[in-house]
Structures are given as structure tokens and as C-alpha cells.
Write a protein that holds these residues in place. Structure first.
Motif, PDB file in Angstrom:
ATOM      1  N   ALA A  17     -56.222  35.318  11.561  1.00 33.69           N
ATOM      2  CA  ALA A  17     -56.614  35.723  10.358  1.00 33.69           C
ATOM      3  C   ALA A  17     -55.472  35.291   9.295  1.00 33.69           C
ATOM      4  N   ILE A  18     -54.297  35.169   9.629  1.00 33.19           N
ATOM      5  CA  ILE A  18     -53.068  34.652   8.745  1.00 33.19           C
ATOM      6  C   ILE A  18     -53.225  33.157   8.404  1.00 33.19           C
ATOM      7  N   CYS A  19     -54.250  32.562   9.294  1.00 31.03           N
ATOM      8  CA  CYS A  19     -54.017  31.000   9.091  1.00 31.03           C
ATOM      9  C   CYS A  19     -55.561  30.764   8.272  1.00 31.03           C
ATOM     10  N   VAL A  20     -56.113  31.879   7.652  1.00 33.72           N
ATOM     11  CA  VAL A  20     -57.253  31.355   6.788  1.00 33.72           C
ATOM     12  C   VAL A  20     -56.676  31.005   5.445  1.00 33.72           C
ATOM     13  N   PRO A  21     -57.323  29.990   4.886  1.00 27.93           N
ATOM     14  CA  PRO A  21     -56.752  29.463   3.700  1.00 27.93           C
ATOM     15  C   PRO A  21     -57.498  30.330   2.577  1.00 27.93           C
ATOM     16  N   ASP A  22     -57.159  30.638   1.486  1.00 28.18           N
ATOM     17  CA  ASP A  22     -57.518  31.286   0.124  1.00 28.18           C
ATOM     18  C   ASP A  22     -58.729  30.514  -0.145  1.00 28.18           C
ATOM     19  N   TYR A  23     -58.474  29.206  -0.400  1.00 28.25           N
ATOM     20  CA  TYR A  23     -59.400  28.303  -1.036  1.00 28.25           C
ATOM     21  C   TYR A  23     -59.572  26.661  -0.160  1.00 28.25           C
TER      22      TYR A  23
END
Length: 308
Positions: free
Chosen positions: A288-294
Motif C-alpha cells: 500500500a505504501i508503494c501506491v502513488p498519490d497521482y
């Protein structure tokens, strides 16, 4: 919250949204390979984006795990590819940050044994960090009879296209000493090459030595926080007012998230939108921490937001 990951991750950024984001941010960090250039060709629009960001009063930095060249060589490459007024202090490579770590944090009292290219050697030399130099390959030499330097107090592993079994064996011998530091420039597993080929990255060598030495390396490059700490300590950069733009989920985006930065994935390099969405929608939380905001297609998407 800066760097936060939620069900709204992977949001597509268009002109107005990008403009709003850049109004809030004072500092933009870019990865290099796959983001602002591919090999010896600049990503279309990238030189203009960097120039306009600076013209708008933004601080711009380039953070790269590529340790094969020194920062002065990067300055030349930026100029060659049409980027104007990029200065050496804006470039933070894993080779440079490794030298800073050895000099200012570890304060090694002795020599460093290096598995790496000239980029690492030159940054260590520039920082005044002594390392084992002048070794020549003696035909037929093996780990049974080759000399070892008794003054080695650290092993630094980076990308090395001339690596051989003897180099790895020497590093293992030095790491038998529990007081010998074990550092890695980065853990990048592989790098893309033209025509769909790849080359093993620093991470493949690090794993080999971790297995043989039964030790874990301290990683200096992304996604370690140390590269951002170098910027923050030298330039007073606020993570809440900074954004990280990169093409690799497990390095660039993870780095930005760990450091409290908003993150933008550009699809001009390694990772894909499908991978990012898979991490966002997956049942496990470890990615989950590897998911980009944008997400943007390329950095050229920044141009409309920077137009006045």
C-alpha cells in the motif's frame, strides 16, 4: 496528509489539478532514468518543465539510484540533453550520498572496499573517503592466495559491470569482521536496456553478498530516507511542501511515501498503471505504501499547469 495512501490513490492529474498541486509545493524531486530521460534522449517536454519550475521559483532536485557516473558527469548530460542551468548541488545520486554517509555519518576510520563503477570511486575520492585502489587482476589468482587489505573497515556495493567471483569473495572475507560496515548504494534489481533487454542491478549483487555473509546491508539510495535527509539538511526543504516524481513504485514512490512527500508516478519508465492500481486494490497491505498519490503519462503533462 502528504504522502498518504488511500482508496483515492493513483488519481490522474490534469492541468487544473496539477496547477493546484504545484501552487502548494515549493520543491519538486525528480528521478532521472525513465522520468526525464531514457538513455541519451530527453523525455519530450522535460527540459521545458524543469526550466519553467525554476522560473516559477520552485526548488528542483534530481535523485537517482544510478551510481555509474559522478555528479559532474550528470551535469554534462543535463546540458547535452537540453536542460539549462542544472547545477551539481541539485543532483543527488546514490554514489554521492554513499560517500556523504561514509564521511559524515559512519565516519569510517579506515578504507572502503568497493564493488562498483567509476562513479562510486570518483565520489568517494571527491569526499576524501579512502578506498582500496590500484588492484590488478593477477591471472589465476583465487581467494585462497590473493592479498587482502587489513585496513578495510567498510564494504560498499553498487552496480558493477566488471564484477567477478573474486571481487565477491574478497567482500565476503572483509564482512567476516563484524565491525566492518556493509553498505549498498541501492537495491534496484534490474535496469531496462534498448530492444527489450535488461541488465542486473546493484540489488542482485547485494543479495548475493547478504546470502554469503549472513548479514544485511544498509541501503543508502532510494527508498532509504537518507537521500532526502541530505536535501533537507543542506537546503531546509519541508517534506509537506515537496513532491516526488518517479517511474518505479518500489523505489521512487516508496521513497516519497517514507519521507512524507506527495508522490507522482510517471508512466514513461518501468512501472505501469495496472501495477499501481493492483497495489491500491489488493487485499494485502504490504504494498500500500508503494501506491502513488497521482499519475501522469509523462512529465510533459506538467506543461499546461506551468503555462501562464
Amino acid at each position: 496528509m502528504a504522502g498518504a495512501v488511500s482508496s483515492h490513490g493513483c488519481r490522474r492529474l490534469l492541468g487544473p489539478q496539477l496547477r493546484d498541486l504545484l501552487i502548494q509545493k515549493h520543491c519538486v524531486l525528480f528521478d532521472c532514468d525513465g522520468v526525464i530521460w531514457n538513455g541519451e534522449k530527453a523525455v519530450a517536454g522535460a527540459p521545458e518543465v524543469v526550466g519553467l519550475l525554476k522560473k516559477r521559483g520552485k526548488r528542483v532536485f534530481f535523485v537517482t539510484n544510478n551510481c555509474t557516473r559522478p555528479r559532474e558527469s550528470y551535469v554534462q548530460k543535463f546540458s547535452r540533453l537540453g536542460f539549462k542551468d542544472v547545477v551539481q548541488s541539485e543532483i543527488l545520486s546514490s554514489a554521492y550520498c554513499s560517500a556523504v554517509y561514509l564521511r559524515d555519518v559512519a565516519k569510517v576510520q579506515g578504507k572502503v572496499y568497493v564493488i562498483g563503477c567509476d562513479g562510486v570511486h570518483k565520489e568517494l575520492r571527491e569526499a576524501g573517503v579512502p578506498f582500496v585502489e590500484g588492484e590488478t587482476d593477477v591471472p589465476g589468482a583465487t581467494i585462497f592466495d590473493c592479498p587482502l587489505d587489513s585496513d578495510v573497515r567498510a564494504v560498499l556495493v553498487g552496480y558493477d559491470d566488471k564484477v567477478n567471483f573474486l571481487k565477491l569473495a574478497k567482500a565476503c572475507c572483509y564482512l567476516r569482521n563484524p565491525d566492518c560496515l556493509f553498505l549498498a548504494t541501492d537495491r534496484d534489481p534490474w535496469h531496462p536496456l534498448p530492444r527489450g533487454r535488461v541488465t542486473p542491478g546493484s540489488g542482485s549483487l547485494v543479495v548475493a553478498l547478504e546470502t554469503a555473509s549472513e548479514r544485511k546491508a544498509t541501503v543508502i539510495g532510494k527508498p532509504s530516507r537518507f537521500m532526502f535527509e541530505c536535501i533537507a539538511s543542506q537546503f531546509g526543504v519541508d517534506p509537506a511542501r515537496s513532491v516526488m516524481v518517479g517511474d518505479r513504485l518500489e523505489t521512487d514512490i516508496l521513497f516519497g511515501s517514507r519521507c512524507g512527500l506527495d508522490t507522482v508516478l510517471t508512466l514513461s519508465g518501468v512501472s505501469t498503471l495496472e501495477q499501481a492500481q493492483g497495489y491500491r486494490d489488493g487485499r494485502t497491505t504490504d504494498k500500500a505504501i508503494c501506491v502513488p498519490d497521482y499519475v501522469v503519462d509523462t512529465v510533459a503533462d506538467f506543461l499546461p499547469a506551468l503555462a501562464r
